[in-house]
Design a protein around this motif. Structure first.
Motif, short mmCIF file in Angstrom:
data_model
loop_
_atom_site.label_atom_id
_atom_site.label_comp_id
_atom_site.label_asym_id
_atom_site.label_seq_id
_atom_site.Cartn_x
_atom_site.Cartn_y
_atom_site.Cartn_z
N LYS A 150 0.94 -1.26 -0.08
CA LYS A 150 -0.02 -0.09 -0.12
C LYS A 150 0.84 1.49 -0.10
CE LYS A 150 -3.72 -2.20 2.85
NZ LYS A 150 -4.36 -2.12 3.78
N ILE A 151 0.43 2.30 -0.81
CA ILE A 151 1.26 3.48 -0.80
C ILE A 151 1.15 4.21 0.65
CG2 ILE A 151 -0.99 4.94 -1.36
CD1 ILE A 151 0.78 6.58 -2.91
N SER A 152 0.17 3.95 1.52
CA SER A 152 0.21 4.56 2.90
C SER A 152 1.40 3.87 3.80
CB SER A 152 -1.08 4.17 3.42
OG SER A 152 -1.52 2.87 3.63
N ILE A 153 1.62 2.63 3.65
CA ILE A 153 2.90 2.16 4.28
C ILE A 153 4.09 2.54 3.81
CG2 ILE A 153 3.99 -0.17 4.87
CD1 ILE A 153 1.19 -1.70 4.35
N TYR A 154 3.99 2.57 2.62
CA TYR A 154 5.35 3.13 1.95
C TYR A 154 5.69 4.68 2.20
CZ TYR A 154 9.30 3.67 -1.33
OH TYR A 154 10.51 3.77 -1.88
N ALA A 155 4.80 5.29 2.33
CA ALA A 155 4.83 7.05 2.71
C ALA A 155 5.11 6.98 4.20
CB ALA A 155 3.47 7.51 2.51
N ASN A 156 4.48 6.19 5.02
CA ASN A 156 4.85 6.57 6.43
C ASN A 156 6.33 6.12 6.72
OD1 ASN A 156 2.25 7.17 7.08
ND2 ASN A 156 1.81 4.87 7.72
N TYR A 157 6.78 4.92 5.84
CA TYR A 157 8.35 4.33 5.93
C TYR A 157 9.10 5.76 5.42
CZ TYR A 157 12.45 2.65 3.75
OH TYR A 157 13.74 2.43 3.34
N LEU A 158 8.69 6.30 4.37
CA LEU A 158 9.60 7.22 3.58
C LEU A 158 9.70 8.49 4.56
CD1 LEU A 158 11.10 7.70 1.05
CD2 LEU A 158 9.08 8.50 -0.01
N GLU A 159 8.41 8.87 5.40
CA GLU A 159 8.60 10.14 6.39
C GLU A 159 9.54 10.08 7.20
OE1 GLU A 159 4.80 12.99 5.80
OE2 GLU A 159 4.40 11.04 6.70
N THR A 160 9.57 8.76 7.70
CA THR A 160 10.49 8.15 8.85
C THR A 160 11.92 8.24 8.58
OG1 THR A 160 8.71 6.72 10.02
CG2 THR A 160 11.03 6.49 10.39
N LEU A 161 12.05 7.88 6.95
CA LEU A 161 13.51 7.77 6.73
C LEU A 161 14.06 9.32 6.48
CD1 LEU A 161 15.95 6.40 5.67
CD2 LEU A 161 14.76 6.32 3.24
N TYR A 162 13.26 10.12 6.13
CA TYR A 162 13.46 11.58 5.74
C TYR A 162 13.64 12.31 7.11
CZ TYR A 162 11.38 11.56 0.93
OH TYR A 162 11.56 11.27 -0.47
N GLU A 163 12.82 11.79 8.10
CA GLU A 163 13.31 12.54 9.48
C GLU A 163 14.67 12.16 10.08
OE1 GLU A 163 10.16 11.28 12.07
OE2 GLU A 163 8.55 12.59 10.97
N LYS A 164 14.88 10.64 9.89
CA LYS A 164 16.34 10.19 10.34
C LYS A 164 17.49 10.99 9.50
CE LYS A 164 14.78 5.72 11.76
NZ LYS A 164 15.20 5.69 13.07
N ALA A 165 17.03 11.14 8.20
CA ALA A 165 18.15 11.80 7.28
C ALA A 165 18.33 13.44 7.87
CB ALA A 165 17.86 11.80 6.01
N PHE A 166 17.30 13.95 8.14
CA PHE A 166 17.16 15.26 8.62
C PHE A 166 17.90 15.49 9.92
CE2 PHE A 166 15.13 19.08 10.52
CZ PHE A 166 15.62 19.98 9.87
N ARG A 167 17.83 14.56 10.80
CA ARG A 167 18.23 14.72 12.31
C ARG A 167 19.60 14.21 12.46
NH1 ARG A 167 13.93 16.34 15.21
NH2 ARG A 167 11.84 15.81 14.34
N SER A 168 20.30 13.35 11.46
CA SER A 168 21.63 12.73 11.61
C SER A 168 22.64 14.03 11.24
CB SER A 168 21.69 12.01 10.26
OG SER A 168 21.77 12.32 9.19
#
Length: 334
Positions: free
Chosen positions: A316-334
């Motif tokens: 589902k696109i919703s599953i992928y989008a939630n994962y992607l937003e989490t990945l963006y947050e990790k990249a931004f805070r690294s």
């Protein structure tokens, strides 16, 4: 990204998407790379490469406005843009050929985050990391997705379908034609669609002619294969390295096709035993399963129904989008 915005998941970022395409010439950045890297016209890569880089670098100030830069394609000139910035780089290539590219090598060294399509890809990238400790910035997406609004199931006919680029590296179109030739020697009550184009198109057309399969195999490019897939009883995926996260395979499943695929990589994550057959990458193996499903169309229809349910529920696109937003947050805070 456009699809995510359309679904209302990244609605707030839509103005940035529009601005990006307005500021960066669409024709230049989306047509030029396939010409340079795909067709390899003599002299074109060296002639236009510097112009491409100059145009790209002239917009450096624009990239400063983003919190995270996501590189969907590993083009080396992008390294100058992402250097020192929070970055996510796609890792989708099951053949691992992009591991040789500078953007990937430098990204691994500099601490960029990688969005790996499968555990197999992450394992290979981790080997490239050359460290005793695993690279904690290599992430595996939980699923993939397609636009399910374009898929549907029509009354099934005895149609076998192949969708994909006709080249010698990934999808084995010649093997497919040879397998169909063997099936046609046993029975002729079925049709075949080969939907795709590529460097081997003329060779495939010639092979179809010399095998006398013109009345069985219809070979053409179709930008909207869902109509054919919706009527197809069987879909064949002959990927050389991995069928998992294949968009064409996912569309076929969503259109209710029973699947016969090569048993490589993490194909089992999509093609489970209840939706089709995974077989060795040998003509005899494919012929055996194709004949079996043609002999048992009711079984093929049931497999196709389960395939559609599986893909819609798990990818589902919703599953992928939630994962992607989490990945963006990790990249931004690294």
């Amino acid at each position: 990204l456009k699809l995510l915005c359309k679904q209302g998941i990244f609605m707030k970022d839509l103005p940035h998407v529009i601005e990006l395409f307005a500021r960066l010439p669409y024709a230049f950045f989306n047509v030029l790379p396939p010409i340079i890297f795909g067709f390899q016209i003599p002299g074109l890569k060296w002639g236009l490469g510097p112009l491409w880089k100059k145009e790209l670098f002239s917009h450096m100030d624009f990239f400063e406005t983003f919190d995270v830069i996501h590189c969907a394609m590993p083009f080396n000139p992008l390294w100058t843009i992402i250097r020192g910035r929070p970055t996510v780089i796609e890792a989708q290539d099951s053949s691992f050929s992009v591991l040789k590219m500078r953007l990937v090598r430098e990204g691994l060294k500099s601490g960029a985050f990688f969005n790996c399509a499968s555990e197999r890809i992450r394992t290979e990238y981790n080997k490239k990391w050359n460290s005793e400790e695993p690279n904690e910035k290599l992430f595996v997406s939980p699923c993939s997705f397609i636009d399910y609004t374009k898929t549907f199931v029509a009354p099934k006919e005895k149609i076998i379908t192949f969708v994909g680029r006709l080249d010698q590296y990934t999808k084995n179109p010649e093997m497919f034609v040879k397998a169909i030739d063997r099936v046609a020697q046993v029975r002729n009550d079925f049709k075949v669609y080969m939907l795709g184009n590529g460097p081997l198109a003329k060779k495939i057309d010639h092979l179809i002619r010399i095998k006398g399969l013109q009345k069985i195999i219809i070979r053409r490019f179709d930008p909207c294969p869902q109509e054919v897939l919706s009527r197809s009883l069987i879909y064949v995926s002959l990927q050389q390295y991995d069928n998992y996260h294949s968009q064409a395979l996912m569309e076929a499943m969503a259109c209710g096709c029973a699947i016969v695929s090569s048993d490589v990589g993490e194909t089992w994550r999509l093609v489970s035993n209840d939706v089709g057959y995974r077989v060795p990458l040998k003509i005899d193996s494919f012929v055996d399963r194709l004949l079996y499903l043609l002999d048992n169309p009711d079984l093929a229809i049931r497999m196709g129904q389960l395939a559609r349910s599986k893909i819609i529920e798990e990818h589902k696109i919703s599953i992928y989008a939630n994962y992607l937003e989490t990945l963006y947050e990790k990249a931004f805070r690294s």
